[in-house]
Design a protein around this motif. Structure first.
Motif, PDB file in Angstrom:
ATOM      1  N   GLU A 470      15.391 -44.020 -14.317  1.00  0.00           N
ATOM      2  CA  GLU A 470      14.150 -44.236 -14.339  1.00  0.00           C
ATOM      3  C   GLU A 470      13.827 -44.411 -15.647  1.00  0.00           C
ATOM      4  OE1 GLU A 470      11.823 -43.147 -10.222  1.00  0.00           O
ATOM      5  OE2 GLU A 470      11.685 -41.872 -11.663  1.00  0.00           O
ATOM      6  N   ILE A 507      16.177 -48.736  -8.147  1.00  0.00           N
ATOM      7  CA  ILE A 507      15.760 -47.521  -8.442  1.00  0.00           C
ATOM      8  C   ILE A 507      14.478 -47.075  -7.586  1.00  0.00           C
ATOM      9  CG2 ILE A 507      14.442 -45.949 -10.445  1.00  0.00           C
ATOM     10  CD1 ILE A 507      16.015 -47.708 -12.488  1.00  0.00           C
ATOM     11  N   ARG A 511      14.650 -43.953  -5.002  1.00  0.00           N
ATOM     12  CA  ARG A 511      13.452 -43.025  -5.028  1.00  0.00           C
ATOM     13  C   ARG A 511      12.995 -42.739  -3.737  1.00  0.00           C
ATOM     14  NH1 ARG A 511      12.289 -38.827  -7.616  1.00  0.00           N
ATOM     15  NH2 ARG A 511      12.497 -39.814  -9.591  1.00  0.00           N
TER      16      ARG A 511
END
Length: 692
Positions: A470, A507, A511
């Motif tokens: 990130e 991403i 997550r």
């Protein structure tokens, strides 16, 4: 004025007797009394004593006689007048004749103890008194006249003492007569006139005032029943009559329904000095109840035989010493032996050889102690097979506690016995299986704990690298923006798609997946920890427990415009933390899956079920498809539209906790209508009842 047939009472007595009522009205006298008073019966009956024999009210003799009568009425005791001067009127108005009397006044009572008459027994002592006066007038204090006077008073005293003794003996005999347990009556003459009847006789016939009446007058209903003919026969023949359980129907003089009685009695003739029958003495006992009872017993025995032969059990009976003398038809049908072959002690040979000594020993012990007989043994069936039966027997005792019979039964329990053995075998297998499952459960919990720990380590790495990605993605995005501003031609379409779409999406997916994985691992760890936690029972106020749960979801209820209603709840003793998780999960699910198209309503109610309590959590939410009723309690399984956050662990956790608490949980629901989760728990949780 009702008269008494006084002649029948004292006709044979040489002594004068007169009977007056409490107003001193003459109601009867005997012939001896009429002779000494020189009067006719019709002149005296119904007249007052002092009117029939007038005297000066102020004279000593008048006062002496009246005082004696009044004393008897007042004290209800006999009174004696050793000497009283009382003149009697001569016939045809010829004046009065001076007389001297010795009198006894005796009160007479009914069987209820009420005084009704006074009997006057008089002795004319005029001649003795004249001799006494003559002796005194001679002036001699000794010699023949003194001897005459002394002898005269000795004789008078002897007469008075004899009268007193006779009175006391008569009262004593009268008391014995009245208090006799059996009924008794005395009849006089060929017309059978009642001269006496005791209280038991009057209770039997339910009449009073029969003395002086004939049997025909007093008991007209017995004439056509043959009793008067029996009395006539005894009077003619002089032979007594003995009756056993003789039926008689009596009609009370006061009205009411006729009453059937059964009597044992004797008609005993009474003879005068010449050997002739002068009367009949009646004595007996009312045996109605006994008659209705040894009859009730016959009916009872017949009913017993009918019932005994209509049931499936084998019924038997024995004498007090244990000797069998009765078996019902089921016994012979079951055993296939000829009737009578198992009487006495022959029954013991029907038992399995291994059971005979034990059965006989138990039976002998019961015969000696009177204890109920209870035993299981193998009895030979008509097929030749030995089958298990349950033997029972109870003693029947008389009113003195003595055993008069034994009544017993045999019930075939062979199938039940086999089922019990099979149940014990299955229970043993189940115990072993439960032990294996407990061990496996422990292994699973340890495995879950280890796995969750092993999964958490790489997950932490993934989450760390995701954070670095990130951060790197942010640098790439800034570089990408700078390049795009300075020379857009350097940015290809693939680069644009990778930077703007693919990289953020990848991403974000990583997550969200790691967050979900983290929640799942935490839930597994929680389940593992809960499985190993020791339950701590304590008394709980369930209304307070549920009120705390309402406060925890108050914000969600307000957001959804829903109500949570907590009705009266039974309390219990259990683990507080486990119950908070159970009801917390159920209420949280009810709030989560309310129908947004209508006002939400959740109701918690409870009731007692013997040793258990039941709690219902009812909502008007989306509802659950019936095919999912069981799967919603499975781990990682959910039902319906998956628009709410969750891992499919909550209900599995709830069921595991409820089972650990010794209870159960079920659900009932209709799609679009709502659901009801029902939790049943024991009132008292002990460590031994933990179902882990």
């Amino acid at each position: 004025m009702k008269t008494i047939n006084f002649e029948a009472l004292f006709s044979a007595s040489p002594n004068p007797y007169v009977l007056v009522d409490l107003s001193l009205t003459i109601v009867g006298m005997n012939e001896a009394y009429l002779n000494v008073t020189m009067r006719e019966r019709e002149d005296l009956i119904g007249r007052n004593m002092f009117d029939a024999f007038p005297s000066d009210p102020d004279s000593p003799s008048h006062r002496q006689l009246r005082n004696s009568f009044e004393k008897v009425i007042r004290e209800k005791l006999a009174d004696h007048l050793p000497l009283i001067e009382y003149a009697i009127p001569l016939p045809n108005g010829q004046g009065f004749e001076e007389r001297f009397w010795s009198a006894t006044h005796t009160p007479l009572f009914t069987h209820a103890g009420e005084m009704t008459f006074i009997l006057q027994h008089t002795v004319d002592v005029t001649e003795l008194q004249r001799l006494r006066v003559l002796a005194r007038s001679s002036g001699l204090s000794s010699g023949p006249s003194a001897l005459i006077e002394t002898d005269m008073f000795r004789r008078a005293q002897a007469v008075q003492e004899a009268n007193q003794a006779l009175t006391e003996e008569r009262q004593h005999l009268r008391g014995l007569f009245e208090q006799a347990p059996g009924f008794m009556a005395a009849l006089s003459g060929p017309d059978h006139v009642f001269t006496m009847a005791n209280a038991a006789y009057l209770r039997l016939i339910r009449r009073e005032n029969i003395v002086g009446k004939t049997v025909r007058e007093a008991l007209p209903e017995v004439v056509d029943q043959g009793f008067l003919a029996l009395l006539d026969r005894v009077h003619r023949s002089g032979q007594p009559f003995v009756g056993r359980s003789i039926r008689i129907v009596l009609e009370p003089s006061s009205g009411g329904a006729p009453e059937e009685r059964f009597l044992d009695f004797v008609y005993q003739p009474v003879f005068d000095p010449d050997g002739k029958v002068s009367g009949i003495f009646v004595q007996g006992h009312d045996v109605t109840e006994q008659k209705r009872n040894e009859e009730a017993l016959r009916e009872s025995e017949e009913r017993f035989r009918v019932i005994a032969n209509s049931i499936d059990q084998m019924i038997w009976a024995t004498q007090p010493n244990g000797s069998h003398d009765y078996y019902n038809q089921r016994w012979y049908e079951y055993t296939g032996v000829p009737e009578g072959t198992t009487d006495g002690e022959g029954w013991n040979g029907m038992f399995h050889p291994d059971d005979q000594d034990r059965a006989w020993g138990v039976w002998r012990q019961c015969l000696e102690t009177g204890e109920p007989y209870h035993i299981e043994y193998r009895l030979r069936h008509r097929s030749g097979q030995y089958r298990w039966v349950l033997g029972r027997a109870q003693p029947l005792r008389d009113d003195k506690g003595r055993i008069v019979r034994w009544y017993g039964s045999c019930t075939d329990i062979h199938d039940l016995k086999m089922a019990q053995e099979e149940t014990r075998r299955l229970a043993s297998m189940l115990t072993e299986r439960v032990a294996e499952l407990d061990e496996a459960n422990e292994e699973i919990q340890r495995f879950a704990y280890i796995v969750s720990h092993d999964l958490r380590a790489p997950l932490v790495n993934v989450m760390g690298f995701t954070s670095e990605l990130e951060a790197a993605q942010a640098e790439v995005d800034r570089f990408y923006r700078n390049v795009l501003e300075r020379d857009p031609g350097l940015v290809t379409q693939k680069a644009r798609t990778a930077v703007e779409i693919d990289l953020p999406e990848a991403i974000g997916f990583i997550r969200s997946s790691t967050v979900k994985m983290d929640r799942l691992i935490n839930a597994i760890l929680k389940l593992s920890r809960e499985g190993r936690r020791i339950l701590m029972p304590e008394p709980l106020n369930m209304s307070q427990v549920l009120e705390a749960q309402r406060q925890s979801v108050a914000h969600q209820l307000q957001e959804r415009g829903a109500d949570l209603v907590i009705e009266a709840l039974p309390d219990l003793t259990s683990d507080r933390f486990a119950l908070e998780q159970v009801f917390g999960n159920l209420i949280d699910n009810a709030v989560k899956y309310l129908d947004t198209g209508r006002a939400g309503r959740i109701v918690v109610r409870g009731r007692e079920l013997g040793e258990n309590v039941q709690y219902d959590i009812q909502d008007n939410g989306r509802g659950i498809d019936p095919k999912d009723f069981e799967r919603i309690f499975d781990l990682f399984r959910r039902s319906g539209v998956q628009d709410q956050q969750g891992e499919g662990i909550g209900l599995a956790h709830v069921r595991a906790l409820v089972r650990r608490l010794g209870g159960s949980i079920t659900v009932s629901s209709q799609l679009g209508q709502g659901s009801t989760f029902t939790v049943i728990l024991p009132k008292y949780l002990s460590m031994n009842s933990e179902a882990a």
